[in-house]
Write a protein that holds these residues in place. Structure first.
Motif, short mmCIF file in Angstrom:
data_model
loop_
_atom_site.label_atom_id
_atom_site.label_comp_id
_atom_site.label_asym_id
_atom_site.label_seq_id
_atom_site.Cartn_x
_atom_site.Cartn_y
_atom_site.Cartn_z
N MET A 1 -72.63 64.58 22.26
CA MET A 1 -73.81 65.38 22.35
C MET A 1 -74.27 65.51 21.26
SD MET A 1 -75.91 67.16 24.26
CE MET A 1 -76.95 68.61 24.18
N THR A 2 -75.42 65.33 20.67
CA THR A 2 -76.20 65.50 19.73
C THR A 2 -76.68 66.98 19.44
OG1 THR A 2 -77.11 63.25 19.32
CG2 THR A 2 -78.12 65.06 18.13
N ARG A 3 -76.54 67.70 18.40
CA ARG A 3 -77.23 68.95 18.26
C ARG A 3 -77.90 69.01 16.93
NH1 ARG A 3 -75.02 72.92 15.06
NH2 ARG A 3 -73.21 72.45 13.96
N LEU A 4 -78.99 69.93 17.03
CA LEU A 4 -79.64 69.88 15.73
C LEU A 4 -78.97 70.54 14.72
CD1 LEU A 4 -82.86 71.59 17.64
CD2 LEU A 4 -82.65 69.11 16.91
N ALA A 94 -89.07 64.54 26.72
CA ALA A 94 -88.71 63.22 26.16
C ALA A 94 -88.64 63.06 24.93
CB ALA A 94 -89.96 62.42 26.80
N MET A 95 -89.81 63.97 24.20
CA MET A 95 -89.72 63.90 22.74
C MET A 95 -88.52 64.65 22.02
SD MET A 95 -93.60 64.59 21.35
CE MET A 95 -94.08 65.91 22.66
N PHE A 96 -87.97 65.66 22.81
CA PHE A 96 -86.91 66.59 22.13
C PHE A 96 -85.56 65.58 21.94
CE2 PHE A 96 -83.35 69.22 22.67
CZ PHE A 96 -83.53 70.07 21.85
N TRP A 97 -85.45 64.74 23.20
CA TRP A 97 -84.23 64.06 23.02
C TRP A 97 -84.62 62.57 22.28
CZ3 TRP A 97 -80.13 66.46 22.99
CH2 TRP A 97 -79.88 67.35 24.04
N ALA A 98 -85.62 61.81 22.55
CA ALA A 98 -85.74 60.52 21.90
C ALA A 98 -85.74 60.90 20.42
CB ALA A 98 -87.03 59.94 22.35
N GLU A 250 -80.91 59.26 29.21
CA GLU A 250 -80.23 60.09 30.51
C GLU A 250 -79.22 60.89 30.35
OE1 GLU A 250 -78.44 60.06 34.79
OE2 GLU A 250 -77.87 59.00 32.89
N ARG A 251 -78.33 60.65 29.83
CA ARG A 251 -77.03 61.21 29.46
C ARG A 251 -77.33 62.68 28.98
NH1 ARG A 251 -75.90 57.75 32.40
NH2 ARG A 251 -74.05 56.57 32.51
N HIS A 252 -78.22 62.62 28.15
CA HIS A 252 -78.75 63.80 27.17
C HIS A 252 -79.51 64.66 28.16
CE1 HIS A 252 -76.81 61.75 23.94
NE2 HIS A 252 -76.73 63.15 23.06
N TYR A 255 -78.03 67.73 29.90
CA TYR A 255 -78.06 69.08 29.26
C TYR A 255 -79.30 69.86 29.26
CZ TYR A 255 -73.53 67.92 27.34
OH TYR A 255 -72.07 67.73 27.34
N THR A 256 -80.78 69.52 29.67
CA THR A 256 -81.62 70.21 29.80
C THR A 256 -82.17 70.36 31.00
OG1 THR A 256 -82.89 68.09 28.86
CG2 THR A 256 -82.43 69.98 27.04
N SER A 257 -82.94 69.31 31.70
CA SER A 257 -83.39 69.63 32.88
C SER A 257 -82.64 69.26 34.16
CB SER A 257 -84.88 68.91 33.18
OG SER A 257 -84.87 67.59 33.00
N ILE A 258 -81.78 68.28 33.84
CA ILE A 258 -80.97 67.56 34.86
C ILE A 258 -81.79 66.64 35.74
CG2 ILE A 258 -79.38 67.68 36.72
CD1 ILE A 258 -78.44 70.53 35.57
#
Length: 384
Positions: A1-4, A94-98, A250-252, A255-258
């Motif tokens: 899991m990436t975090r800021l 989409a932007m947040f994760w990509a 998709e895996r990330h 953690y947000t909308s599912i």
């Protein structure tokens, strides 16, 4: 899991909208095309669609998006199939994760300026190094490919662009866009292409191919909010023929909308099935509106430099008044309840966005009352 790696700054545009969008009498800076009601949208589908909507079970839907939605999205591409599509809860998710996952901390991303703030603040908060390439306002906000090339480094992993551009309405010519795709492929760099306004070009010759159709590694981002005028559905997507990237995203998303809302996915599939009709309707509204904007700015030519958008439904005119654009926007909102976005909303830490511009929207029906209120404000200024 990436975090800021660092906290995200305030999203200036969204903070401003949350304060004023539903308070101001005249929203003259809307970034979306004229919306429609659920009834109007269902009328574009079949009797079976109406029945399916009435009988829809309000359970979870697949994280990737329903088969019908992904097929409908794929139908808007020349090369991508349903398997090349991942649905999101709007374009922002989409932007947040990509933009966190396409480069690693310490690597490098190039982004065009002006831009939608998330295109630069999300990667920076993730510890990614950024360079901005400023569109040339002296030449219709032109993208100069040599400036993109000069910004590249050995560590560059992504070039992120937004065309038709928000806020300028600029669209590069097809040859420039194709050369950008080729440059990224030659250097092993991934192109992230925000295409949310595609389909609102009044000149069909200005409509660009989609990046994911041109390159097997590029990502095309789109959403139903802008050119389709359906922001309330919150349906966005990424198209990419690199399935490993989509699987990681998709895996990330878990953690947000599912997953998205089932009613939105069904309505979104109906909208996409009638997409050519929906976008033609919205282009017609813009075409009807533009003469009113042209006439308004012609009446006040001493105070403005105006050019209509080449694509999309927003433009970025210059304000020439001595009090400055920030004060003009503030007074217009306070005194006449007309909402515009001043240049400060689009300031960038990467390149100097001109400070005398403001964003105006041309995609909503009946702009007359807002322009009349704007006229009244300018007439008062002239009497001072």
């Amino acid at each position: 899991m990436t975090r800021l790696a660092s906290p995200l700054p305030d999203f200036r545009l969204e903070v401003h909208f949350s304060r004023w969008e539903f308070v101001a009498r005249h929203n003259l800076t809307a970034s979306d095309a004229q919306t429609m009601t659920v009834s109007e949208l269902l009328a574009l589908g079949s009797d079976e669609d109406r029945a399916a909507f009435d009988d829809l079970a309000l359970g979870y839907v697949p994280t990737w998006g329903s088969d019908r939605l992904r097929a409908a999205i794929a139908g808007t591409y020349a090369t991508c199939g349903p398997e090349d599509v991942l649905a999101f809860a709007g374009a922002e998710e989409a932007m947040f994760w990509a933009l966190q996952l396409l480069a690693e901390p310490g690597e490098h991303v190039v982004v065009t300026v002006p831009n939608y703030q998330a295109l630069e603040t999300v990667p920076r908060a993730a510890g990614i190094e950024m360079t901005g390439v400023l569109l040339d306002e002296r030449d219709g906000w032109r993208l100069h490919l040599d400036e993109v090339e000069a910004a590249l480094r050995p560590t560059t992993r992504v070039v992120a662009v937004n065309f038709p551009n928000n806020p300028t309405g600029a669209v590069p010519d097809a040859a420039t866009f194709a050369a950008l795709v080729e440059l990224c492929e030659e250097r092993g760099i991934r192109l992230f292409s925000d295409e949310v306004y595609r389909g609102l070009e009044l000149d069909p010759a200005r409509t660009l191919p989609q990046a994911a159709d041109l390159s097997p590694t590029a990502l095309s981002m789109n959403v139903l909010s802008k050119s389709y005028g359906l922001p309330g559905l919150r349906i966005g997507w990424l198209a990419c023929r690199d399935h490993a990237v989509l699987e990681r995203l998709e895996r990330h998303k878990h953690y947000t909308s599912i997953c998205n809302a089932g009613p939105s996915e069904l309505l979104g599939a109906i909208a996409l099935g009638a997409g050519a009709q929906v976008q033609a309707r919205n282009r017609a509204i813009i075409a009807e509106n533009l003469p009113q904007f042209d006439a308004f700015f012609a009446r006040h030519a001493a105070r403005f430099e105006w050019a209509p958008p080449q694509g999309g439904c927003v433009a970025f005119p210059r304000y020439l008044g001595s009090e400055g654009v920030e004060e003009m926007c503030r007074e217009l909102l306070d005194r006449d309840s007309v909402f515009l976005l001043p240049a400060s909303i689009y300031r960038s830490d990467l390149a100097p966005v001109p400070e005398d511009r403001f964003r105006i929207g041309v995609g909503r029906r009946d702009p007359g009352p807002a322009l009349e209120a704007f006229d009244a404000y300018l007439e008062r200024l002239a009497r001072v």
